[in-house]
Scaffold this motif. Sequence first.
Motif, PDB file in Angstrom:
ATOM      1  N   ASP A  61       0.850  -1.191   0.000  1.00  0.00           N
ATOM      2  CA  ASP A  61       0.000   0.000   0.000  1.00  0.00           C
ATOM      3  C   ASP A  61       0.888   1.246   0.000  1.00  0.00           C
ATOM      4  N   TYR A  62       0.235   2.390  -0.086  1.00  0.00           N
ATOM      5  CA  TYR A  62       0.936   3.671  -0.169  1.00  0.00           C
ATOM      6  C   TYR A  62       1.794   3.921   1.071  1.00  0.00           C
ATOM      7  N   ALA A  63       1.250   3.588   2.238  1.00  0.00           N
ATOM      8  CA  ALA A  63       1.989   3.805   3.492  1.00  0.00           C
ATOM      9  C   ALA A  63       3.273   2.976   3.513  1.00  0.00           C
ATOM     10  N   ALA A  64       3.225   1.744   3.021  1.00  0.00           N
ATOM     11  CA  ALA A  64       4.419   0.902   2.994  1.00  0.00           C
ATOM     12  C   ALA A  64       5.463   1.465   2.033  1.00  0.00           C
ATOM     13  N   ALA A  65       5.014   2.003   0.908  1.00  0.00           N
ATOM     14  CA  ALA A  65       5.948   2.612  -0.049  1.00  0.00           C
ATOM     15  C   ALA A  65       6.644   3.815   0.579  1.00  0.00           C
ATOM     16  N   LYS A  66       5.882   4.642   1.267  1.00  0.00           N
ATOM     17  CA  LYS A  66       6.474   5.804   1.941  1.00  0.00           C
ATOM     18  C   LYS A  66       7.399   5.368   3.074  1.00  0.00           C
ATOM     19  N   ALA A  67       7.007   4.313   3.796  1.00  0.00           N
ATOM     20  CA  ALA A  67       7.856   3.809   4.880  1.00  0.00           C
ATOM     21  C   ALA A  67       9.185   3.314   4.320  1.00  0.00           C
ATOM     22  N   PHE A  68       9.156   2.660   3.169  1.00  0.00           N
ATOM     23  CA  PHE A  68      10.398   2.234   2.518  1.00  0.00           C
ATOM     24  C   PHE A  68      11.294   3.437   2.257  1.00  0.00           C
ATOM     25  N   TYR A  69      10.740   4.464   1.630  1.00  0.00           N
ATOM     26  CA  TYR A  69      11.554   5.622   1.255  1.00  0.00           C
ATOM     27  C   TYR A  69      12.176   6.293   2.478  1.00  0.00           C
ATOM     28  N   ASP A  70      11.451   6.314   3.583  1.00  0.00           N
ATOM     29  CA  ASP A  70      11.927   6.979   4.800  1.00  0.00           C
ATOM     30  C   ASP A  70      12.670   6.048   5.754  1.00  0.00           C
ATOM     31  N   SER A  71      12.815   4.771   5.395  1.00  0.00           N
ATOM     32  CA  SER A  71      13.425   3.793   6.305  1.00  0.00           C
ATOM     33  C   SER A  71      14.919   4.030   6.483  1.00  0.00           C
ATOM     34  N   PRO A  72      15.464   3.603   7.622  1.00  0.00           N
ATOM     35  CA  PRO A  72      16.909   3.713   7.843  1.00  0.00           C
ATOM     36  C   PRO A  72      17.713   2.964   6.769  1.00  0.00           C
ATOM     37  N   GLU A  73      17.197   1.808   6.335  1.00  0.00           N
ATOM     38  CA  GLU A  73      17.894   1.020   5.327  1.00  0.00           C
ATOM     39  C   GLU A  73      17.991   1.778   3.997  1.00  0.00           C
ATOM     40  N   TYR A  74      16.885   2.406   3.604  1.00  0.00           N
ATOM     41  CA  TYR A  74      16.929   3.114   2.329  1.00  0.00           C
ATOM     42  C   TYR A  74      17.644   4.455   2.454  1.00  0.00           C
ATOM     43  N   ARG A  75      17.606   5.067   3.622  1.00  0.00           N
ATOM     44  CA  ARG A  75      18.405   6.291   3.814  1.00  0.00           C
ATOM     45  C   ARG A  75      19.888   5.983   3.603  1.00  0.00           C
ATOM     46  N   GLU A  76      20.330   4.821   4.087  1.00  0.00           N
ATOM     47  CA  GLU A  76      21.719   4.414   3.870  1.00  0.00           C
ATOM     48  C   GLU A  76      21.996   4.226   2.374  1.00  0.00           C
ATOM     49  N   ALA A  77      21.076   3.595   1.670  1.00  0.00           N
ATOM     50  CA  ALA A  77      21.243   3.398   0.227  1.00  0.00           C
ATOM     51  C   ALA A  77      21.246   4.737  -0.509  1.00  0.00           C
ATOM     52  N   ARG A  78      20.344   5.635  -0.116  1.00  0.00           N
ATOM     53  CA  ARG A  78      20.309   6.956  -0.764  1.00  0.00           C
ATOM     54  C   ARG A  78      21.615   7.698  -0.563  1.00  0.00           C
ATOM     55  N   GLU A  79      22.189   7.591   0.603  1.00  0.00           N
ATOM     56  CA  GLU A  79      23.474   8.238   0.871  1.00  0.00           C
ATOM     57  C   GLU A  79      24.554   7.639  -0.036  1.00  0.00           C
ATOM     58  N   ALA A  80      24.500   6.339  -0.244  1.00  0.00           N
ATOM     59  CA  ALA A  80      25.485   5.670  -1.091  1.00  0.00           C
ATOM     60  C   ALA A  80      25.370   6.090  -2.548  1.00  0.00           C
ATOM     61  N   ARG A  81      24.176   6.449  -2.986  1.00  0.00           N
ATOM     62  CA  ARG A  81      23.997   6.816  -4.397  1.00  0.00           C
ATOM     63  C   ARG A  81      24.181   8.309  -4.646  1.00  0.00           C
ATOM     64  N   LYS A  82      24.443   9.080  -3.606  1.00  0.00           N
ATOM     65  CA  LYS A  82      24.482  10.541  -3.699  1.00  0.00           C
ATOM     66  C   LYS A  82      25.332  11.035  -4.874  1.00  0.00           C
ATOM     67  N   ASP A  83      26.494  10.473  -5.068  1.00  0.00           N
ATOM     68  CA  ASP A  83      27.371  10.895  -6.153  1.00  0.00           C
ATOM     69  C   ASP A  83      27.434   9.867  -7.276  1.00  0.00           C
ATOM     70  N   ALA A  84      26.450   8.956  -7.308  1.00  0.00           N
ATOM     71  CA  ALA A  84      26.469   7.867  -8.284  1.00  0.00           C
ATOM     72  C   ALA A  84      25.393   7.991  -9.352  1.00  0.00           C
ATOM     73  N   ALA A  85      24.316   8.741  -9.062  1.00  0.00           N
ATOM     74  CA  ALA A  85      23.203   8.785 -10.007  1.00  0.00           C
ATOM     75  C   ALA A  85      22.278   9.961  -9.704  1.00  0.00           C
ATOM     76  N   ASP A  86      21.573  10.380 -10.745  1.00  0.00           N
ATOM     77  CA  ASP A  86      20.506  11.370 -10.611  1.00  0.00           C
ATOM     78  C   ASP A  86      19.184  10.609 -10.699  1.00  0.00           C
ATOM     79  N   PHE A  87      18.292  10.867  -9.748  1.00  0.00           N
ATOM     80  CA  PHE A  87      17.013  10.141  -9.672  1.00  0.00           C
ATOM     81  C   PHE A  87      15.848  11.088  -9.897  1.00  0.00           C
TER      82      PHE A  87
END
Length: 95
Positions: A61-87
């Motif tokens: 559901d929508y809440a789970a998708a938002k929870a993924f984006y805001d999760s600690p696990e995905y925050r770590e992934a987003r930090e890793a991609r900071k200089d690797a890609a434009d999203f």
Amino acid sequence: MPAYIIADVNVTNPAAYENYKKLTPNAVATNGGRFIARGGQAEELEGGWQPNRVVILEFPDYAAAKAFYDSPEYREAREARKDAADFRMIVVDGA
């Protein structure tokens, strides 16, 4: 109702992007999601959109998708991609 995260990704540093790709599956699974598309061939059918790398994730559901984006696990992934890609990324309700 399921929800989808759709991303158009322009990889600017392929080596660094590999680290992001290693971190993302755990973040997706932890939040009940799954990959529908993860790169691969994409072709414009109309409208002038020239996508780069298209990724589609499905969540319960929508809440789970938002929870993924805001999760600690995905925050770590987003930090890793900071200089690797434009999203460009959206979340949308399914039918």
